[in-house]
Design a protein around this motif. Structure first.
Motif, PDB file in Angstrom:
ATOM      1  N   GLY A 122      41.668  23.928  25.334  1.00  0.00           N
ATOM      2  CA  GLY A 122      41.251  24.094  23.945  1.00  0.00           C
ATOM      3  C   GLY A 122      40.360  22.978  23.461  1.00  0.00           C
ATOM      4  N   LYS A 123      39.673  23.261  22.375  1.00  0.00           N
ATOM      5  CA  LYS A 123      38.789  22.290  21.732  1.00  0.00           C
ATOM      6  C   LYS A 123      38.725  22.598  20.255  1.00  0.00           C
ATOM      7  CE  LYS A 123      35.533  19.144  21.319  1.00  0.00           C
ATOM      8  NZ  LYS A 123      35.793  17.691  21.528  1.00  0.00           N
ATOM      9  N   ASP A 124      38.805  21.550  19.436  1.00  0.00           N
ATOM     10  CA  ASP A 124      38.738  21.708  17.987  1.00  0.00           C
ATOM     11  C   ASP A 124      37.357  21.283  17.494  1.00  0.00           C
ATOM     12  OD1 ASP A 124      39.075  21.860  15.290  1.00  0.00           O
ATOM     13  OD2 ASP A 124      40.956  20.734  15.224  1.00  0.00           O
ATOM     14  N   TYR A 125      36.593  22.256  16.994  1.00  0.00           N
ATOM     15  CA  TYR A 125      35.258  21.996  16.462  1.00  0.00           C
ATOM     16  C   TYR A 125      35.280  22.011  14.931  1.00  0.00           C
ATOM     17  CZ  TYR A 125      33.278  22.840  21.103  1.00  0.00           C
ATOM     18  OH  TYR A 125      32.956  22.768  22.438  1.00  0.00           O
ATOM     19  N   LEU A 126      36.317  21.489  14.350  1.00  0.00           N
ATOM     20  CA  LEU A 126      36.498  21.572  12.905  1.00  0.00           C
ATOM     21  C   LEU A 126      35.301  21.023  12.135  1.00  0.00           C
ATOM     22  CD1 LEU A 126      38.496  22.477  10.784  1.00  0.00           C
ATOM     23  CD2 LEU A 126      39.471  20.176  10.785  1.00  0.00           C
ATOM     24  N   ALA A 127      34.674  19.976  12.677  1.00  0.00           N
ATOM     25  CA  ALA A 127      33.535  19.364  11.983  1.00  0.00           C
ATOM     26  C   ALA A 127      32.289  20.247  12.051  1.00  0.00           C
ATOM     27  CB  ALA A 127      33.234  18.001  12.596  1.00  0.00           C
ATOM     28  N   LEU A 128      32.271  21.194  13.007  1.00  0.00           N
ATOM     29  CA  LEU A 128      31.100  22.059  13.159  1.00  0.00           C
ATOM     30  C   LEU A 128      31.482  23.471  12.723  1.00  0.00           C
ATOM     31  CD1 LEU A 128      29.976  20.778  16.681  1.00  0.00           C
ATOM     32  CD2 LEU A 128      29.072  20.075  14.458  1.00  0.00           C
ATOM     33  N   THR A 129      31.627  23.666  11.444  1.00  0.00           N
ATOM     34  CA  THR A 129      32.164  24.919  10.913  1.00  0.00           C
ATOM     35  C   THR A 129      31.204  26.095  11.062  1.00  0.00           C
ATOM     36  OG1 THR A 129      31.348  24.279   8.717  1.00  0.00           O
ATOM     37  CG2 THR A 129      33.640  23.756   9.255  1.00  0.00           C
ATOM     38  N   ASP A 130      29.916  25.822  11.363  1.00  0.00           N
ATOM     39  CA  ASP A 130      28.962  26.909  11.488  1.00  0.00           C
ATOM     40  C   ASP A 130      28.959  27.530  12.878  1.00  0.00           C
ATOM     41  OD1 ASP A 130      27.985  24.534  12.531  1.00  0.00           O
ATOM     42  OD2 ASP A 130      25.882  25.127  12.253  1.00  0.00           O
ATOM     43  N   LEU A 131      29.738  26.997  13.817  1.00  0.00           N
ATOM     44  CA  LEU A 131      29.795  27.543  15.168  1.00  0.00           C
ATOM     45  C   LEU A 131      30.518  28.885  15.181  1.00  0.00           C
ATOM     46  CD1 LEU A 131      30.638  24.413  17.360  1.00  0.00           C
ATOM     47  CD2 LEU A 131      28.456  25.619  17.205  1.00  0.00           C
ATOM     48  N   LYS A 132      30.001  29.809  16.015  1.00  0.00           N
ATOM     49  CA  LYS A 132      30.634  31.112  16.177  1.00  0.00           C
ATOM     50  C   LYS A 132      30.728  31.420  17.667  1.00  0.00           C
ATOM     51  CE  LYS A 132      30.773  31.951  11.730  1.00  0.00           C
ATOM     52  NZ  LYS A 132      32.056  31.976  10.989  1.00  0.00           N
ATOM     53  N   PHE A 133      31.904  31.819  18.117  1.00  0.00           N
ATOM     54  CA  PHE A 133      32.093  32.184  19.511  1.00  0.00           C
ATOM     55  C   PHE A 133      32.747  33.561  19.595  1.00  0.00           C
ATOM     56  CE2 PHE A 133      32.416  27.480  19.500  1.00  0.00           C
ATOM     57  CZ  PHE A 133      31.310  27.203  20.288  1.00  0.00           C
ATOM     58  N   GLN A 134      32.247  34.360  20.514  1.00  0.00           N
ATOM     59  CA  GLN A 134      32.792  35.693  20.720  1.00  0.00           C
ATOM     60  C   GLN A 134      34.163  35.582  21.392  1.00  0.00           C
ATOM     61  OE1 GLN A 134      30.835  38.309  19.735  1.00  0.00           O
ATOM     62  NE2 GLN A 134      32.424  39.828  20.120  1.00  0.00           N
ATOM     63  N   VAL A 135      35.154  36.312  20.877  1.00  0.00           N
ATOM     64  CA  VAL A 135      36.518  36.286  21.407  1.00  0.00           C
ATOM     65  C   VAL A 135      36.820  37.615  22.087  1.00  0.00           C
ATOM     66  CG1 VAL A 135      38.967  36.018  20.834  1.00  0.00           C
ATOM     67  CG2 VAL A 135      37.235  34.707  19.594  1.00  0.00           C
ATOM     68  N   PHE A 136      37.549  37.567  23.193  1.00  0.00           N
ATOM     69  CA  PHE A 136      37.972  38.794  23.865  1.00  0.00           C
ATOM     70  C   PHE A 136      38.881  39.573  22.918  1.00  0.00           C
ATOM     71  CE2 PHE A 136      40.916  41.197  26.559  1.00  0.00           C
ATOM     72  CZ  PHE A 136      40.015  41.902  27.338  1.00  0.00           C
ATOM     73  N   LYS A 137      38.456  40.769  22.546  1.00  0.00           N
ATOM     74  CA  LYS A 137      39.143  41.505  21.491  1.00  0.00           C
ATOM     75  C   LYS A 137      40.030  42.638  21.997  1.00  0.00           C
ATOM     76  CE  LYS A 137      35.582  45.017  20.620  1.00  0.00           C
ATOM     77  NZ  LYS A 137      34.645  45.581  19.631  1.00  0.00           N
TER      78      LYS A 137
END
Length: 350
Positions: free
Chosen positions: A185-200
């Motif tokens: 895991g990784k916390d990108y809390l400071a980069l709130t504009d990031l978007k990653f596709q999740v296996f749905k």
């Protein structure tokens, strides 16, 4: 037979139309008899799945993991044993010090992304390295003795996932060496504009697979993202529901996503991930490398030092898959620690 008038012609056309319609219905049912039986499909999809596969591919990433060791080499006459390590200072006894590194690469799937937190499912052997490695001196017959030759002590480790911001080192959230399952895991809390596709798509049930069930497999063989297909063999080969597939996979496919289809596209389900392919290693004596990439003359007899080089040979066409049930079980067992870190994976706990 001659058609004498318009009424006879119309009647003939109607009869032919009825006949063709009946044949079409029968043929479809005969070709696709199991598409609505609630079971996993055993044939190549009857309709295009490219849109869904493109979407799924964006959730699959290459995982790289490296470890760095401090090395201590000892003289054979020191007679250093495992018990004596407790009472000595390695640096004071070693005849030389150095550094060594090892690296692994494989495949991971994003199964969580929320409020900047990314969770990736992969195999434990991709991201796990021992803290200490000990090498022993061999005797005259080639059998290892109890006397230590080299000690490797882990100083640091790095885990990265391709396609993420540079410098994004992931941490181990879950490590189950027995099941060979890990979540990083990784916390990108400071980069709130990031978007990653999740296996749905939903978690499936590997124990419901049959001989010949059709599956898709995503991964990074030799660092190239690819999708391939396979059929299932030996389903339910153990109590966890693991199985084999006939996919031709290469190094880097460990952790690769395995998808089955239930009653046709787009009903994909995760039924497991690739664990390993059979591999044989050989130790071969080779000459000392020449400078400037020069080659030895095959006509001139070789005289000089020989070195041991290890070669790996993959046995293609068979791969073991960790079942969805085992993945769900490991996530469930670690749910408390995951929730404390705000990784909520309830939908993967069947």
């Amino acid at each position: 037979m001659k058609i004498k008038n318009a009424n006879q012609l119309a009647a003939s056309i109607i009869l032919i139309s009825i006949f063709l319609t009946a044949c079409s219905t029968v043929s479809y049912e005969e070709i696709y008899p199991i598409l609505a039986d609630g079971k996993y499909d055993s044939e190549f999809p009857y309709k295009g799945a490219s849109d869904e596969l493109i979407e799924i591919s964006s959730t699959v990433h290459r995982i790289n993991s490296s470890v760095f060791y401090k090395t201590y080499t000892f003289d054979e006459n020191a007679n250093l044993t495992l018990d004596s390590l407790k009472y000595i200072n390695l640096k004071s006894v070693a005849i030389s010090e150095g550094y060594a590194d090892q690296s692994n690469s494989g495949t991971g799937t994003i199964i969580y992304f929320n409020e900047g937190k990314v969770g990736i499912l992969t195999c434990a052997h991709i991201v796990e390295f021992p803290d200490t490695i000990i090498s022993y001196f061999p005797d005259a017959e080639g059998t290892f003795t109890k006397f230590i030759q080299v000690v490797f002590i882990k100083e640091r480790q790095s885990i990265y996932a391709a396609g993420f911001p540079e410098g994004s080192q992931f941490e181990l959230l879950v490590l189950d060496k027995k099941s060979d399952i890990a979540i990083i895991g990784k916390d990108y809390l400071a980069l709130t504009d990031l978007k990653f596709q999740v296996f749905k798509y939903p978690m499936g049930k590997a124990k419901e697979l049959d001989w010949g069930s059709f599956v898709y497999i995503f991964g990074y063989p030799i660092n190239y993202q690819m999708v391939t297909k396979a059929i299932v063999s030996n389903p339910q080969r153990d109590e966890s529901g693991s199985f084999l597939v006939d996919a031709v996979v290469n190094n880097g496919m460990s952790g690769g996503l395995v998808l089955a289809i239930r009653d046709g596209v787009p009903n994909f389900e995760m039924v497991g991930m690739i664990q390993w392919v059979p591999e044989e290693e050989e130790n071969i004596l080779v000459p000392k490398p020449l400078k400037n990439n020069e080659r030895y003359n095959p006509i001139v007899p070789y005289q000089g030092d020989e070195y041991v080089k290890r070669f790996s040979s993959i046995r293609y066409g068979i791969a073991r898959v960790i079942s969805a049930e085992k993945i769900s079980s490991v996530i469930r067992e670690n749910s408390l620690s995951l929730n404390k870190k705000k990784y909520y994976l309830d939908r993967f706990m069947n």
